[in-house]
Write an enzyme that holds these catalytic residues in place. Structure first.
Site, PDB file in Angstrom:
ATOM      1  CB  ILE A  67      -0.963   0.020   1.203  1.00 15.17           C
ATOM      2  CG1 ILE A  67      -1.745  -1.293   1.292  1.00 15.17           C
ATOM      3  CG2 ILE A  67      -1.950   1.189   1.081  1.00 15.17           C
ATOM      4  CD1 ILE A  67      -2.524  -1.481   2.586  1.00 15.17           C
ATOM      5  CG  ASP A  95      10.474  -0.307   3.148  1.00 11.28           C
ATOM      6  OD1 ASP A  95       9.268  -0.188   2.886  1.00 11.28           O
ATOM      7  OD2 ASP A  95      10.993  -1.402   3.486  1.00 11.28           O
ATOM      8  CB  THR A 116      -5.554  -2.767  10.304  1.00  9.21           C
ATOM      9  OG1 THR A 116      -6.410  -3.851   9.965  1.00  9.21           O
ATOM     10  CG2 THR A 116      -4.971  -3.042  11.685  1.00  9.21           C
ATOM     11  CG  ASP A 117     -10.630  -4.034   8.914  1.00  8.34           C
ATOM     12  OD1 ASP A 117      -9.569  -4.647   9.127  1.00  8.34           O
ATOM     13  OD2 ASP A 117     -11.418  -4.345   8.000  1.00  8.34           O
ATOM     14  CD  GLU A 118      -6.621  -8.176  10.816  1.00  3.72           C
ATOM     15  OE1 GLU A 118      -6.155  -8.767  11.803  1.00  3.72           O
ATOM     16  OE2 GLU A 118      -6.461  -8.563   9.659  1.00  3.72           O
ATOM     17  CE1 TYR A 144      -0.758  -6.001  10.912  1.00  3.89           C
ATOM     18  CE2 TYR A 144      -3.070  -6.689  10.905  1.00  3.89           C
ATOM     19  CZ  TYR A 144      -2.067  -5.814  10.495  1.00  3.89           C
ATOM     20  OH  TYR A 144      -2.394  -4.756   9.671  1.00  3.89           O
ATOM     21  CE  LYS A 154      -1.057  -1.359  11.818  1.00  3.97           C
ATOM     22  NZ  LYS A 154       0.007  -0.590  11.118  1.00  3.97           N
TER      23      LYS A 154
END
Ligand code: NAD
Ligand code: DAU
Length: 344
Positions: free
Chosen positions: A13, A34, A126-128, A151, A155
């Site tokens: 992304i 990175d 993230t939506d998680e 994960y 986040k």
């Protein structure tokens, strides 16, 4: 905003955002920072690598000295943080790197952003973090967190640190929370690029559990434009959901991509489920729409583009599917596929 540090800009992304921002904002300097983990790939940035406003520096967000060095070298005034360990299955096998990059790394970036009095710190999440969403509910930005995988928990930890730096130090922060993203240049460990590339080679497709989990599929360019909208128009201290508004059962997405590839459904193998597997994600993104974002791609069009990209760019993914990748694949799938009567 003129010198933007895009951390994790060589990933899936992040590189879509960089390709977009380098063209859209010729007066900004876009500095990609990175670590080039297994998921980072400079080929993702080839389309902009000759642009005068694009720069690349290899480094770790958890390395305090290196982060300060790149900020001073380029006079960075804005950070957009995509850098993270991102694959849920890997976080179940090896969680350490997730804590280092997604929690400690975010902390180091925030410290630097505060020290150098950054104009803006955008954190990509993230939506998680909202966890498994039952019934017909759609998560809103102020809902409580309930992360279920290492994960997702890492986040959520990063998001909470960002919040704390806004409240405690008045740092100008914005958080975006995207849903399941797909498109060109996605590392072939996630569902769609894994299954497209495996199906091209007529390999078995390991569907976890009953395949009735629900994900909200978002095209990568729509995700990048959502980050851009939040970066420029978001209110300091706020979070914005970026949803695909396209909820689908995994099995339906898999059947659709097999049909686009002209491959038989007999490739589908139901295998033992992912541990702690969230059943459904769903978010409300009215708040982002209110600051100027609008999805540009329909799911059908985006899936067709994605399948075509993988068909036309075999050299990109065949190089990846060697060495460490094959080791990971065996570790993750050999026993699962064996349980479904398939040997690797
Ligand atoms: P990716 O795995 O494709 O890329 C991650 C990039 O970060 C790689 O280039 C990697 O080299 C770099 N990186 C990792 N650790 C680093 C470190 N310590 N220092 C510097 N660079 C490091 O990830 P992606 O799918 O592009 O995800 C980008 C961001 O978006 C992540 O924060 C992720 O949590 C979030 N997100 C992803 C999705 C999705 O569906 N892929 C959805 C919502 C949010
Ligand atoms: O929701 C946003 C998240 O989407 C991002 O934050 C993560 O970085 C990204 O990896 C993604 O997480 P998921 O776990 O939802 O994505 P993944 O592609 O791994 O899996 C999508 C669904 O497909 C999920 O229900 C698990 C299932 N699956 C996945 C794989 C890799 C399978 O059935 N078989 C597989 O082999």
């Amino acid at each position: 905003m003129k010198n933007i540090l895009v951390t994790g800009g060589a990933g899936f992304i992040g590189s879509a955002f960089v390709r977009y921002a380098v063209e859209k904002y010729p007066h900004y300097h876009i500095i990609v920072y990175d670590k080039l983990t297994y998921a980072g790939n400079l080929e993702n940035l080839l389309p902009v690598s000759q642009r005068a406003n694009y720069h690349f520096v290899q480094g770790d967000i958890a390395d305090r000295e290196a982060v300060r060095g790149v900020i001073e070298q380029y006079g960075v005034d804005t950070i957009v943080n995509f850098a993270a360990e991102t694959h849920v299955d890997r976080s179940i096998l090896d969680p350490d790197a997730f804590i280092m990059s997604n929690v400690v790394g975010v902390h180091i970036l925030l410290e630097a952003a505060n020290h150098y009095k950054m104009e803006r710190f955008l954190h990509v999440s993230t939506d998680e973090v909202y966890g498994d969403i039952e019934g017909s509910y759609f998560s809103k930005e102020n809902d409580p967190f309930a992360p279920n995988s290492p994960y997702a928990a890492s986040k959520a930890g990063g998001d909470l640190m960002v919040r704390a730096y806004h409240v405690t130090h008045g740092l100008n922060t914005v958080i975006t929370r995207g849903s399941n993203t797909f498109g060109p240049y996605q590392y072939p460990e996630k569902l769609l690029p894994l299954f497209i590339t495996e199906a091209i080679d007529d390999k078995p497709l390991p569907v976890y559990g009953d395949g009735m989990q629900v994900r909200d599929w978002l095209y990568v360019d729509d995700h990048a434009m959502g980050v851009d909208a939040a970066l420029h128009n978001g209110v300091a201290g706020e979070a914005y959901n970026i949803a695909g508004e396209n909820l689908q059962h995994n099995i339906d997405v898999i059947r659709r991509l097999l049909s686009l590839l002209g491959k038989p459904e007999s490739l589908i193998k139901f295998v033992p489920d992912r541990e702690g597997h969230d059943r459904r994600y769903a978010m409300d993104c009215a708040k982002l729409r209110a600051i100027g974002w609008q999805r540009q791609y329909s799911f059908e069009d985006a899936l067709t583009r994605t399948v075509e990209w993988y068909k036309n760019n075999e050299s990109w993914w065949r190089k990846i599917k060697t060495g460490e990748y094959l080791e990971y694949y065996k570790r993750q799938y050999a026993a699962r596929l064996a349980a479904a009567g398939v040997s690797l």
